[in-house]
Design an enzyme around this catalytic site. Sequence first.
Site, PDB file in Angstrom:
ATOM      1  N   GLY A 148       0.811  -1.213   0.000  1.00 26.42           N
ATOM      2  CA  GLY A 148       0.000   0.000   0.000  1.00 26.42           C
ATOM      3  C   GLY A 148       0.840   1.257   0.000  1.00 26.42           C
ATOM      4  N   ASP A 149       1.936   1.268   0.732  1.00 28.08           N
ATOM      5  CA  ASP A 149       2.836   2.420   0.734  1.00 28.08           C
ATOM      6  C   ASP A 149       3.500   2.586  -0.623  1.00 28.08           C
ATOM      7  OD1 ASP A 149       2.382   3.283   3.321  1.00 28.08           O
ATOM      8  OD2 ASP A 149       4.018   2.124   4.182  1.00 28.08           O
TER       9      ASP A 149
END
Length: 403
Positions: free
Chosen positions: A173-174
């Site tokens: 996600g990052d």
Amino acid sequence: MTTNTHSAGALAGVRILDMATVLAAPIGATLCADHGADVVKLELPDGSDALRGLQPVKEGVPLWWKVANRGKRGITLDVRQPRGKEIFLSMLPKFDVLVENFRTGSMDRWGLDIETLHKANPRLIVVRLTGFGQTGPYKSRPGYARIFEAMSGFTNLTGEAGGPPLHSNFPVGDAVAGLFCAFSIASEVARIRGNPDAKGVEVDLAATEALFRLLDCLPVEHEMLGQVRRPEGNRASYTAPSNMYRSRDGQYFSLVASSNAIFARVCAVIGQPALGEDPRFNSNPARVKNLVELDAKLGDWFGAHDYAEIAPRLEQAGIPFSKAYTIEDIEQDPHYIARQAIVRLPDPDYGSLPAPCIVPRIVGREMKVPRTGPGVGEHNAEVYAEFGLDTAELARLLEQKVI
């Protein structure tokens, strides 16, 4: 902002002030640094960024920090203090982009709302990367990569059928949000570059939306077909065969044969050419409908042969496949080696450290290998001198814990 056709990177002349923490937004700034942007990393004076404590850490040295923040100069400044805020605003006119990822409303509480930022620099591109955006009922929620992954629907596509969703052992996600951050910067730089009348903007980038954006077909699949996509293990529910198989000697490998032509070659490799004409398997929709039976046939054959026998057959037949690589496999693979996909970043502590190469490659342009991420306040004297702060002033600021 300057233009330089002879620069090593397309973003040369762009100055970015990265005051974000941990990983998502800093990745975006780092990708821009890879392509020539001058990125200054701003930290609190105590060096408390959580990325400095995430593994891998060796004898107190934050290795992840070093590679994730490569190519940046590092300064310290507490913008919450009056003098720190004053210095910060005085610096903004010399930057093109500001990147921040504090919880929505934090900058406003510090007296650094968007109106104040644009008063200091009307052309400033302000990228605000948060978990859920600057508006909406969840805007003030804290978030980490796994939260974005779960809420976006991404995590619910992983795991075994009937079992719990699974996270990857890496903050995907990052990374995805970081890519959208870099895209946002490049897009707005393209708009404003060369246009003296262009105004700065506030980019509202929500990490959850960044991940959801990649899942194009989920909404239309649900509305038009009434389907909710679920985990299927390593098997794909939209094309077949597409799975992770295991050889007799225990090697896992991924194979995809979406087209009829490639599937026919798979059938030939396993010695069952008639499968390609079987009504159950002669088209992708048919194969998807009967994928459990199909995977059983393929799994049985692969499970009866060693990978050393399977791989050359698949290679010769032109079938897309790969074993599941570890980092050791990547380091030893002749293709990775030929393309120098791992580069050595100059580093003051270890001489150099390995890291992925600059992506994408620009044909005919030699990209400079960046150095590792800066130490806490490593470039204070150098950067602040560019803004007129002398040694005596820096000493006072250090004593006051402003820097």
